[in-house]
Design an enzyme around this catalytic site. Structure first.
Site, PDB file in Angstrom:
ATOM      1  N   ASN A 146       0.825  -1.205   0.000  1.00 53.60           N
ATOM      2  CA  ASN A 146       0.000   0.000   0.000  1.00 53.60           C
ATOM      3  C   ASN A 146       0.869   1.269   0.000  1.00 53.60           C
ATOM      4  O   ASN A 146       1.514   1.587   1.005  1.00 53.60           O
ATOM      5  CB  ASN A 146      -0.895  -0.061   1.257  1.00 53.60           C
ATOM      6  CG  ASN A 146      -1.890   1.061   1.323  1.00 53.60           C
ATOM      7  OD1 ASN A 146      -1.626   2.175   0.866  1.00 53.60           O
ATOM      8  ND2 ASN A 146      -3.031   0.792   1.919  1.00 53.60           N
ATOM      9  N   GLU A 152      -1.913 -13.414   5.270  1.00 55.54           N
ATOM     10  CA  GLU A 152      -2.651 -12.833   6.401  1.00 55.54           C
ATOM     11  C   GLU A 152      -3.495 -13.941   7.037  1.00 55.54           C
ATOM     12  O   GLU A 152      -4.524 -14.324   6.492  1.00 55.54           O
ATOM     13  CB  GLU A 152      -3.516 -11.652   5.943  1.00 55.54           C
ATOM     14  CG  GLU A 152      -2.655 -10.475   5.508  1.00 55.54           C
ATOM     15  CD  GLU A 152      -3.291  -9.104   5.765  1.00 55.54           C
ATOM     16  OE1 GLU A 152      -4.311  -9.026   6.461  1.00 55.54           O
ATOM     17  OE2 GLU A 152      -2.734  -8.117   5.243  1.00 55.54           O
ATOM     18  N   ASP A 182       0.204  -3.614   9.873  1.00 51.62           N
ATOM     19  CA  ASP A 182      -1.148  -4.153   9.714  1.00 51.62           C
ATOM     20  C   ASP A 182      -2.116  -3.223  10.442  1.00 51.62           C
ATOM     21  O   ASP A 182      -1.893  -2.869  11.594  1.00 51.62           O
ATOM     22  CB  ASP A 182      -1.246  -5.577  10.268  1.00 51.62           C
ATOM     23  CG  ASP A 182      -2.484  -6.288   9.741  1.00 51.62           C
ATOM     24  OD1 ASP A 182      -2.867  -6.040   8.581  1.00 51.62           O
ATOM     25  OD2 ASP A 182      -3.087  -7.089  10.488  1.00 51.62           O
ATOM     26  N   GLY A 201      -7.984   4.301   1.530  1.00 44.67           N
ATOM     27  CA  GLY A 201      -8.821   3.363   2.269  1.00 44.67           C
ATOM     28  C   GLY A 201     -10.076   4.020   2.846  1.00 44.67           C
ATOM     29  O   GLY A 201     -10.827   4.709   2.148  1.00 44.67           O
ATOM     30  N   ASP A 256     -10.312   6.481   4.872  1.00 41.85           N
ATOM     31  CA  ASP A 256     -10.109   7.857   5.338  1.00 41.85           C
ATOM     32  C   ASP A 256     -11.305   8.795   5.095  1.00 41.85           C
ATOM     33  O   ASP A 256     -11.633   9.607   5.967  1.00 41.85           O
ATOM     34  CB  ASP A 256      -8.839   8.467   4.714  1.00 41.85           C
ATOM     35  CG  ASP A 256      -7.573   7.991   5.414  1.00 41.85           C
ATOM     36  OD1 ASP A 256      -7.682   7.435   6.524  1.00 41.85           O
ATOM     37  OD2 ASP A 256      -6.484   8.180   4.849  1.00 41.85           O
TER      38      ASP A 256
HETATM   39  P1  ITT Z   1      -0.685  -4.323   3.113  1.00 44.93           P
HETATM   40  O1  ITT Z   1      -1.355  -5.452   3.884  1.00 44.93           O
HETATM   41  O2  ITT Z   1       0.067  -4.784   1.923  1.00 44.93           O
HETATM   42  O3  ITT Z   1       0.149  -3.443   4.010  1.00 44.93           O
HETATM   43  P2  ITT Z   1      -3.377  -3.271   2.944  1.00 44.93           P
HETATM   44  O4  ITT Z   1      -3.925  -1.983   2.392  1.00 44.93           O
HETATM   45  O5  ITT Z   1      -4.120  -4.531   2.616  1.00 44.93           O
HETATM   46  O6  ITT Z   1      -1.829  -3.360   2.533  1.00 44.93           O
HETATM   47  P3  ITT Z   1      -4.033  -3.647   5.765  1.00 44.93           P
HETATM   48  O7  ITT Z   1      -4.384  -5.067   5.611  1.00 44.93           O
HETATM   49  O8  ITT Z   1      -3.256  -3.239   6.964  1.00 44.93           O
HETATM   50  O9  ITT Z   1      -3.226  -3.117   4.493  1.00 44.93           O
HETATM   51  O10 ITT Z   1      -5.261  -2.672   5.693  1.00 44.93           O
HETATM   52  C1  ITT Z   1      -6.517  -3.010   6.156  1.00 44.93           C
HETATM   53  C2  ITT Z   1      -7.539  -2.122   5.535  1.00 44.93           C
HETATM   54  O11 ITT Z   1      -7.595  -0.915   6.287  1.00 44.93           O
HETATM   55  C3  ITT Z   1      -7.320  -1.735   4.077  1.00 44.93           C
HETATM   56  O12 ITT Z   1      -8.593  -1.730   3.480  1.00 44.93           O
HETATM   57  C4  ITT Z   1      -6.724  -0.348   4.160  1.00 44.93           C
HETATM   58  O13 ITT Z   1      -7.086   0.435   3.033  1.00 44.93           O
HETATM   59  C5  ITT Z   1      -7.378   0.177   5.428  1.00 44.93           C
HETATM   60  N1  ITT Z   1      -6.494   1.109   6.120  1.00 44.93           N
HETATM   61  C6  ITT Z   1      -5.318   0.824   6.736  1.00 44.93           C
HETATM   62  N2  ITT Z   1      -4.777   1.940   7.239  1.00 44.93           N
HETATM   63  C7  ITT Z   1      -5.621   2.948   6.917  1.00 44.93           C
HETATM   64  C8  ITT Z   1      -5.603   4.331   7.122  1.00 44.93           C
HETATM   65  O14 ITT Z   1      -4.588   4.937   7.748  1.00 44.93           O
HETATM   66  N3  ITT Z   1      -6.622   5.054   6.656  1.00 44.93           N
HETATM   67  C9  ITT Z   1      -7.641   4.470   6.010  1.00 44.93           C
HETATM   68  N4  ITT Z   1      -7.744   3.169   5.756  1.00 44.93           N
HETATM   69  C10 ITT Z   1      -6.724   2.413   6.217  1.00 44.93           C
END
Ligand code: ITT
Length: 213
Positions: free
Chosen positions: A8, A33, A62, A173, A175
């Site tokens: 991401n 995961e 995560d 995401g 946000d």
């Molecule tokens: P990686 O696992 O490759 O790091 P990912 O986007 O799948 O990428 P996560 O599993 O940690 O990462 O993310 C879980 C969800 O939460 C995913 O839909 C993200 O877009 C969202 N998310 C994580 N951090 C966020 C943030 O700071 N603001 C908004 N949404 C977030």
């Protein structure tokens, strides 16, 4: 070189302010995961897998959105729910609830193949029961399905807020539907989001600890 493990780009943008330029680079690695009720075991397992893959120090990030009136859903399933339902449907679900409170949580998991003391942040030493259940173990404690329990240091961050109708076009995401104070995270620039966010808090703790390592 420290590798920040994520697919991401939005996370990397936020992490850059906390980690010295030239000493860290993104590792676009999609670790397994596992299903778990909280972020710690998922991040710890991912950090072991990423360390074995990269053979360099790794930091896994995560994160998830936890809606109070839904007992923390989508929580560890946030990525799946964003991909399948999308954030507008999550907003609709939350609109039917009387209580809009929610929180973002972030767990950073660091692994460099060495051990470390727990205090003040948690160290995950692995679920030996899960490893045993996964099958026969080699002499070094590893097996193919469940990497051996390398110590992993965990850093956690949390930010409370509310689920609202989407506003703003920054961030990523969830946000646009997460309001903290008077603004959604998508209305804040990276610096302002970092100053209050779950990821900012976790990165702050990590950066302080890592500076002494
Ligand atoms: P990686 O696992 O490759 O790091 P990912 O986007 O799948 O990428 P996560 O599993 O940690 O990462 O993310 C879980 C969800 O939460 C995913 O839909 C993200 O877009 C969202 N998310 C994580 N951090 C966020 C943030 O700071 N603001 C908004 N949404 C977030």
């Amino acid at each position: 070189m420290l590798r920040y493990v994520t697919t991401n780009a939005g996370k990397v943008r936020e992490a850059e302010s906390y980690l010295a330029k030239g000493s860290v680079s993104q590792l676009d690695f999609d670790y397994t995961e596992i299903q778990a009720g909280s972020l710690g075991p998922i991040a710890a397992r991912g950090a072991r897998e990423a360390y074995r893959h990269a053979d360099e120090p790794v930091l896994v990030d995560d994160a998830g959105l936890f809606i109070e009136a839904l007992d923390g859903f989508p929580g560890p399933y946030s990525a799946y729910v964003e991909d399948t339902l999308g954030i507008d449907r999550v907003r609709e679900l939350a609109r039917d609830l009387e209580d809009p409170r929610a929180a973002f949580r972030c767990t950073l998991a660091y692994c460099d193949g060495e051990g470390f003391a727990a205090s003040p942040d948690a160290v995950d030493r692995g679920d030996r029961a899960a490893a045993a259940a996964a099958g026969p173990t080699d002499a070094d404690g590893s097996n193919e399905r469940e990497p051996a329990a390398l110590p992993v240091k965990l850093f956690e961050g949390y930010v409370p807020g509310r689920i609202v109708s989407p506003r703003g076009d920054g961030g990523f995401g969830y946000d646009p539907i997460f309001e903290h104070g008077d603004e959604t995270f998508a209305e804040m620039d990276t610096e302002r989001k970092n100053a209050v966010s779950h990821r900012g808090r976790a990165l702050e703790k990590f950066a302080e600890w890592y500076a002494d390592r």
